[in-house]
Design a protein around this motif. Sequence first.
Motif, PDB file in Angstrom:
ATOM      1  N   ARG A   1       0.795  -1.028  -0.085  1.00 18.62           N
ATOM      2  CA  ARG A   1       0.040   0.116  -0.054  1.00 18.62           C
ATOM      3  C   ARG A   1       0.779   1.297  -0.377  1.00 18.62           C
ATOM      4  N   GLY A   2       0.275   2.170  -0.513  1.00 15.11           N
ATOM      5  CA  GLY A   2       1.140   3.527  -0.732  1.00 15.11           C
ATOM      6  C   GLY A   2       0.320   4.951  -0.184  1.00 15.11           C
ATOM      7  N   ALA A   3       0.695   6.116  -0.788  1.00 17.16           N
ATOM      8  CA  ALA A   3       0.162   7.218  -0.517  1.00 17.16           C
ATOM      9  C   ALA A   3      -1.329   7.431  -0.729  1.00 17.16           C
ATOM     10  N   ILE A   4      -1.747   6.829  -1.861  1.00 20.21           N
ATOM     11  CA  ILE A   4      -3.147   6.737  -2.079  1.00 20.21           C
ATOM     12  C   ILE A   4      -3.879   6.327  -1.018  1.00 20.21           C
ATOM     13  N   THR A   5      -3.560   5.299  -0.231  1.00 17.23           N
ATOM     14  CA  THR A   5      -4.339   4.714   0.823  1.00 17.23           C
ATOM     15  C   THR A   5      -4.416   5.829   1.944  1.00 17.23           C
ATOM     16  N   LEU A   6      -3.240   6.444   2.286  1.00 19.21           N
ATOM     17  CA  LEU A   6      -3.271   7.337   3.329  1.00 19.21           C
ATOM     18  C   LEU A   6      -4.129   8.797   2.919  1.00 19.21           C
ATOM     19  N   ALA A   7      -4.045   9.190   1.712  1.00 17.03           N
ATOM     20  CA  ALA A   7      -4.792  10.420   1.188  1.00 17.03           C
ATOM     21  C   ALA A   7      -6.113  10.059   1.076  1.00 17.03           C
ATOM     22  N   GLY A   8      -6.700   8.721   0.854  1.00 14.67           N
ATOM     23  CA  GLY A   8      -8.062   8.370   0.863  1.00 14.67           C
ATOM     24  C   GLY A   8      -8.567   8.277   1.875  1.00 14.67           C
ATOM     25  N   ILE A   9      -7.889   7.627   2.939  1.00 18.44           N
ATOM     26  CA  ILE A   9      -8.607   7.645   4.387  1.00 18.44           C
ATOM     27  C   ILE A   9      -8.816   8.931   5.069  1.00 18.44           C
ATOM     28  N   LEU A  10      -8.067   9.961   4.721  1.00 20.95           N
ATOM     29  CA  LEU A  10      -7.986  11.158   5.459  1.00 20.95           C
ATOM     30  C   LEU A  10      -9.355  11.965   4.737  1.00 20.95           C
ATOM     31  N   THR A  11     -10.102  11.542   3.915  1.00 19.87           N
ATOM     32  CA  THR A  11     -11.342  11.939   3.343  1.00 19.87           C
ATOM     33  C   THR A  11     -12.550  11.602   4.073  1.00 19.87           C
ATOM     34  N   LEU A  12     -12.072  10.708   5.114  1.00 13.96           N
ATOM     35  CA  LEU A  12     -13.367  10.300   6.136  1.00 13.96           C
ATOM     36  C   LEU A  12     -14.093  11.455   6.711  1.00 13.96           C
ATOM     37  N   PRO A  13     -15.126  11.742   6.631  1.00 15.18           N
ATOM     38  CA  PRO A  13     -15.761  13.073   7.174  1.00 15.18           C
ATOM     39  C   PRO A  13     -15.622  12.768   8.444  1.00 15.18           C
ATOM     40  N   PHE A  14     -15.544  14.085   9.268  1.00 17.90           N
ATOM     41  CA  PHE A  14     -15.359  14.511  10.593  1.00 17.90           C
ATOM     42  C   PHE A  14     -16.611  13.864  11.565  1.00 17.90           C
ATOM     43  N   ALA A  15     -17.806  14.018  10.668  1.00 17.49           N
ATOM     44  CA  ALA A  15     -18.972  13.966  11.622  1.00 17.49           C
ATOM     45  C   ALA A  15     -19.952  13.099  10.433  1.00 17.49           C
ATOM     46  N   LEU A  16     -21.139  12.593  11.442  1.00 15.41           N
ATOM     47  CA  LEU A  16     -22.104  12.128  10.633  1.00 15.41           C
ATOM     48  C   LEU A  16     -23.330  12.872  10.120  1.00 15.41           C
ATOM     49  N   ALA A  17     -24.264  12.507   9.568  1.00  9.12           N
ATOM     50  CA  ALA A  17     -25.222  13.332   9.188  1.00  9.12           C
ATOM     51  C   ALA A  17     -25.857  14.076  10.088  1.00  9.12           C
ATOM     52  N   ASP A  18     -26.163  13.545  11.282  1.00 11.57           N
ATOM     53  CA  ASP A  18     -26.765  14.302  12.460  1.00 11.57           C
ATOM     54  C   ASP A  18     -25.781  15.218  13.349  1.00 11.57           C
ATOM     55  N   GLY A  19     -24.408  15.205  12.723  1.00  7.54           N
ATOM     56  CA  GLY A  19     -23.424  16.179  13.591  1.00  7.54           C
ATOM     57  C   GLY A  19     -22.764  15.329  14.593  1.00  7.54           C
ATOM     58  N   THR A  20     -23.012  14.271  14.965  1.00 10.52           N
ATOM     59  CA  THR A  20     -22.059  13.649  15.842  1.00 10.52           C
ATOM     60  C   THR A  20     -20.868  13.252  15.246  1.00 10.52           C
ATOM     61  N   PRO A  21     -19.622  13.096  16.034  1.00 10.44           N
ATOM     62  CA  PRO A  21     -18.415  12.900  15.254  1.00 10.44           C
ATOM     63  C   PRO A  21     -18.270  11.387  14.977  1.00 10.44           C
ATOM     64  N   MET A  22     -17.680  11.307  13.540  1.00 13.86           N
ATOM     65  CA  MET A  22     -17.520   9.962  13.054  1.00 13.86           C
ATOM     66  C   MET A  22     -16.730   9.191  13.934  1.00 13.86           C
ATOM     67  N   PRO A  23     -17.137   7.821  14.273  1.00 12.45           N
ATOM     68  CA  PRO A  23     -16.809   7.067  15.627  1.00 12.45           C
ATOM     69  C   PRO A  23     -15.491   6.314  14.551  1.00 12.45           C
ATOM     70  N   ALA A  24     -14.381   6.210  15.452  1.00 12.44           N
ATOM     71  CA  ALA A  24     -13.277   5.541  15.103  1.00 12.44           C
ATOM     72  C   ALA A  24     -12.571   6.050  13.754  1.00 12.44           C
TER      73      ALA A  24
END
Length: 546
Positions: free
Chosen positions: A369-392
């Motif tokens: 695995r390389g840099a695409i994996t890290l850049a892709g995982i950083l696109t995980l949103p910080f919060a869910l649709a209801d505004g609560t933090p994204m778990p884990a």
Amino acid sequence: MHLIETVLLLLLAVVVSGSIARVTRIALPLVQIGLGAVIVLVTGVTVDLEPDIFFLLFLPPLLFLDGWRIPKEDLFRDRAIILELALGLVIFTVIGLGFLMWWMIPEMPLAVAFALAAILSPTDPIAVQAIAARAPIPKRLMHILEGESLLNDATGLTCMRLAVAAATTGAFVLQEAVVNFAWLALAGVASGIAVTLAISTAKGWVSRRWGEDVGAQILISLLIPFAAYLVAEELQASGILAAVAAGVTMSFTERGGGAGGQSLAMTRIRRGVVWDTVQSVANGIIFVILGEQMPSIMARAAEVVAGTSRPEVWWLAVYVFAIVAALAALRFIWVWTSLRLTLFRRRHRGPPPKVGLRLTMVMSLAGVRGAITLAGILTLPFALADGTPMPARNLAIFLAAGVIVVSLLVATFALPRLLKNVELPPEPSHEREEDRGRVAAASAALRAIEDVSHAMAEGKPNPDLYSDIASRIMEVYRHRIETHTRTDEDDAALSRRIDEIERRLWLAGLAAERDELGRMARARQLDEVTARRMIREVDLQELRYL
């Protein structure tokens, strides 16, 4: 100024990394990751990795170049295996690894586990090439890995997008996911093809009408992948597949004239040098930036593990090694099954070649695995649709970074050993095709020289001058035809030996030419511009024999 200094520092790290890798015999990606981490620890200078900007700046040109240069015949020949790896293996990995992480880490929701598994599925052939430098990967195997990586990036990122949508909204509709996947793939490929054909057609029309500007042609080739990527993203399609499709289309337009016509020889030479530089710099900066992210990610290890049911830090290492082992096992199972099925389908063509255990292990460990994996995982949103933090979220980022480093280390030490004397199905010989091509090209040149010399000599007071010059040039082509029309095996071996002797003698003569021209330039016996032009002519001649 801070941005400029940071860019210069990254470029300096790329330059230094090559020398360090050659001296220490450590894989180049690992050296570059280490330099990135050292830069942060010593200077405190870091690059905030914005995933959208990262994808736009680095992925289009690199994927475009891979699609442009990868041998299409080899890609088509192994299309079944490549598609099985790029599509089937990604889905198999997402399902198998996703459920494993969901079971292993109770704090990680299933949708987040699937998102992490999806972004861990794409492989990085650039890292494999660098790791295997001491024991080069056979060409056919490398072409399979390159073809897989051209497609599995888009597949993995698309699966991750669907998993993130399910995580944020809490709903997943299979029919809608299939439709979205089809649109992302088909519209992305269509965008890449359409943009490349349109630009190539317009470029060819302008060149035929007003002449070709070498600098402009090179710049256009650099802009095509970005145009294809942006058009696809504007259509909510896969920009990655658009860049790949643009590169493949570019190779066909350049091959025989195509929509854009053939470029001038000078354009092709300079464009190749520019693209080689872009590829080297972009690959290096990607891994240096990856290394810069590692200290901050690792520093949050205690904070990350504190939010889990297992607060000991060493559990993070257990998770990382378990994921790496699972990725290798899933890939081994899929590769072994895929190769067996492919050979079974081809059993009517004769006895199938043997598929050894070592070959399967090489294919399994080559999936680093390389840099695409890290850049892709950083696109995980910080919060869910209801505004609560994204778990884990932080845990997923840490695990992705750990898997990248561990997979690179494992491949660095294991691949060179496994690649020694690895058994592959025999490669078809292209010597006869090359001989036929050289004979056909030389015959066409003879006809053209004869016709042009007659036309030039017509009505001139000294026609013998034209025929004498033409005869000298034609003699070179006749010698080439004679050399490459031997049919007997002994004659063919002798011909290859003659070619090797000629190559070494030409290289010795050209090196002596260059040294003498340099000496005359230093002694001011030659004008600087004239010396530079003559040395370039020698360099271009030397390219034929390298």
